[in-house]
Design a protein around this motif. Structure first.
Motif, PDB file in Angstrom:
ATOM      1  N   ARG A   1       0.845  -1.196   0.000  1.00 25.33           N
ATOM      2  CA  ARG A   1       0.000   0.000   0.000  1.00 25.33           C
ATOM      3  C   ARG A   1       0.876   1.240   0.000  1.00 25.33           C
ATOM      4  NH1 ARG A   1      -4.108  -0.795   4.876  1.00 25.33           N
ATOM      5  NH2 ARG A   1      -2.574   0.674   5.643  1.00 25.33           N
ATOM      6  N   PRO A   2       0.436   2.293  -0.677  1.00 25.75           N
ATOM      7  CA  PRO A   2       1.221   3.530  -0.660  1.00 25.75           C
ATOM      8  C   PRO A   2       1.179   4.167   0.726  1.00 25.75           C
ATOM      9  CG  PRO A   2      -0.844   3.851  -1.842  1.00 25.75           C
ATOM     10  CD  PRO A   2      -0.746   2.385  -1.526  1.00 25.75           C
ATOM     11  N   ALA A   3       2.231   4.861   1.063  1.00 27.68           N
ATOM     12  CA  ALA A   3       2.327   5.503   2.375  1.00 27.68           C
ATOM     13  C   ALA A   3       1.414   6.722   2.426  1.00 27.68           C
ATOM     14  CB  ALA A   3       3.769   5.923   2.637  1.00 27.68           C
ATOM     15  N   LEU A   4       0.994   7.082   3.636  1.00 31.53           N
ATOM     16  CA  LEU A   4       0.185   8.280   3.818  1.00 31.53           C
ATOM     17  C   LEU A   4       1.043   9.515   3.575  1.00 31.53           C
ATOM     18  CD1 LEU A   4      -1.849   7.501   7.064  1.00 31.53           C
ATOM     19  CD2 LEU A   4      -2.693   7.566   4.734  1.00 31.53           C
ATOM     20  N   GLY A   5       0.450  10.521   3.006  1.00 32.37           N
ATOM     21  CA  GLY A   5       1.168  11.767   2.792  1.00 32.37           C
ATOM     22  C   GLY A   5       1.265  12.563   4.081  1.00 32.37           C
ATOM     23  N   ALA A   6       2.131  13.562   4.078  1.00 37.81           N
ATOM     24  CA  ALA A   6       2.324  14.390   5.270  1.00 37.81           C
ATOM     25  C   ALA A   6       1.059  15.156   5.619  1.00 37.81           C
ATOM     26  CB  ALA A   6       3.488  15.352   5.042  1.00 37.81           C
ATOM     27  N   GLY A   7       0.285  15.551   4.616  1.00 37.22           N
ATOM     28  CA  GLY A   7      -0.961  16.286   4.867  1.00 37.22           C
ATOM     29  C   GLY A   7      -1.971  15.451   5.636  1.00 37.22           C
ATOM     30  N   TRP A   8      -2.085  14.176   5.250  1.00 39.86           N
ATOM     31  CA  TRP A   8      -3.024  13.299   5.956  1.00 39.86           C
ATOM     32  C   TRP A   8      -2.587  13.068   7.401  1.00 39.86           C
ATOM     33  CZ3 TRP A   8      -7.727  12.485   4.537  1.00 39.86           C
ATOM     34  CH2 TRP A   8      -8.081  12.514   3.205  1.00 39.86           C
ATOM     35  N   VAL A   9      -1.308  12.910   7.604  1.00 38.30           N
ATOM     36  CA  VAL A   9      -0.803  12.690   8.963  1.00 38.30           C
ATOM     37  C   VAL A   9      -1.062  13.916   9.820  1.00 38.30           C
ATOM     38  CG1 VAL A   9       1.283  12.284  10.322  1.00 38.30           C
ATOM     39  CG2 VAL A   9       0.918  11.017   8.205  1.00 38.30           C
ATOM     40  N   LEU A  10      -0.826  15.102   9.267  1.00 37.99           N
ATOM     41  CA  LEU A  10      -1.084  16.341  10.005  1.00 37.99           C
ATOM     42  C   LEU A  10      -2.564  16.487  10.320  1.00 37.99           C
ATOM     43  CD1 LEU A  10       0.050  18.969  11.143  1.00 37.99           C
ATOM     44  CD2 LEU A  10      -0.297  19.996   8.886  1.00 37.99           C
TER      45      LEU A  10
ATOM     46  N   LEU B   1      -4.827  14.085  10.636  1.00 40.52           N
ATOM     47  CA  LEU B   1      -5.194  13.120  11.677  1.00 40.52           C
ATOM     48  C   LEU B   1      -4.690  13.552  13.049  1.00 40.52           C
ATOM     49  CD1 LEU B   1      -4.579   9.762   9.797  1.00 40.52           C
ATOM     50  CD2 LEU B   1      -6.772  10.775  10.417  1.00 40.52           C
ATOM     51  N   ALA B   2      -3.495  14.140  13.103  1.00 49.74           N
ATOM     52  CA  ALA B   2      -2.962  14.610  14.378  1.00 49.74           C
ATOM     53  C   ALA B   2      -3.815  15.748  14.940  1.00 49.74           C
ATOM     54  CB  ALA B   2      -1.511  15.065  14.209  1.00 49.74           C
ATOM     55  N   VAL B   3      -4.247  16.656  14.083  1.00 49.68           N
ATOM     56  CA  VAL B   3      -5.088  17.775  14.540  1.00 49.68           C
ATOM     57  C   VAL B   3      -6.430  17.253  15.032  1.00 49.68           C
ATOM     58  CG1 VAL B   3      -6.352  19.813  13.735  1.00 49.68           C
ATOM     59  CG2 VAL B   3      -3.944  19.518  13.123  1.00 49.68           C
ATOM     60  N   LEU B   4      -7.035  16.338  14.294  1.00 49.21           N
ATOM     61  CA  LEU B   4      -8.328  15.792  14.721  1.00 49.21           C
ATOM     62  C   LEU B   4      -8.213  15.020  16.028  1.00 49.21           C
ATOM     63  CD1 LEU B   4      -9.803  14.620  11.310  1.00 49.21           C
ATOM     64  CD2 LEU B   4     -10.480  16.603  12.674  1.00 49.21           C
ATOM     65  N   LEU B   5      -7.142  14.279  16.185  1.00 52.63           N
ATOM     66  CA  LEU B   5      -6.936  13.550  17.432  1.00 52.63           C
ATOM     67  C   LEU B   5      -6.719  14.510  18.589  1.00 52.63           C
ATOM     68  CD1 LEU B   5      -6.610  10.787  18.770  1.00 52.63           C
ATOM     69  CD2 LEU B   5      -4.175  10.916  18.271  1.00 52.63           C
TER      70      LEU B   5
END
Length: 61
Positions: free
Chosen positions: A32-41, A43-47
């Motif tokens: 599977r392709p890795a998550l991009g930095a935007g998605w990680v950011l 998810l971190a904000v939502l968490l």
């Protein structure tokens, strides 16, 4: 007798070294392709918002 064993080992090693690789390794699952930095950011904000909401509700009770 030892010469026969040495010849057997030598022939096996030579066959392995010169094999064409007719059966390449195939992974069990596609990668599977890795998550991009935007998605990680995101998810971190939502968490962080969810954790902050829980702490605020607990504190205000």
């Amino acid at each position: 007798m030892p010469e026969d064993r040495e010849k057997l080992v030598t022939d096996a090693l030579r066959a392995q070294a010169t094999s064409s690789g007719a059966h390449p390794h195939v992974p069990a699952r596609p990668v599977r392709p890795a998550l991009g930095a935007g998605w990680v950011l995101l998810l971190a904000v939502l968490l962080g918002l969810a954790a902050g909401t829980v702490v605020a509700v607990i504190t205000l009770r």
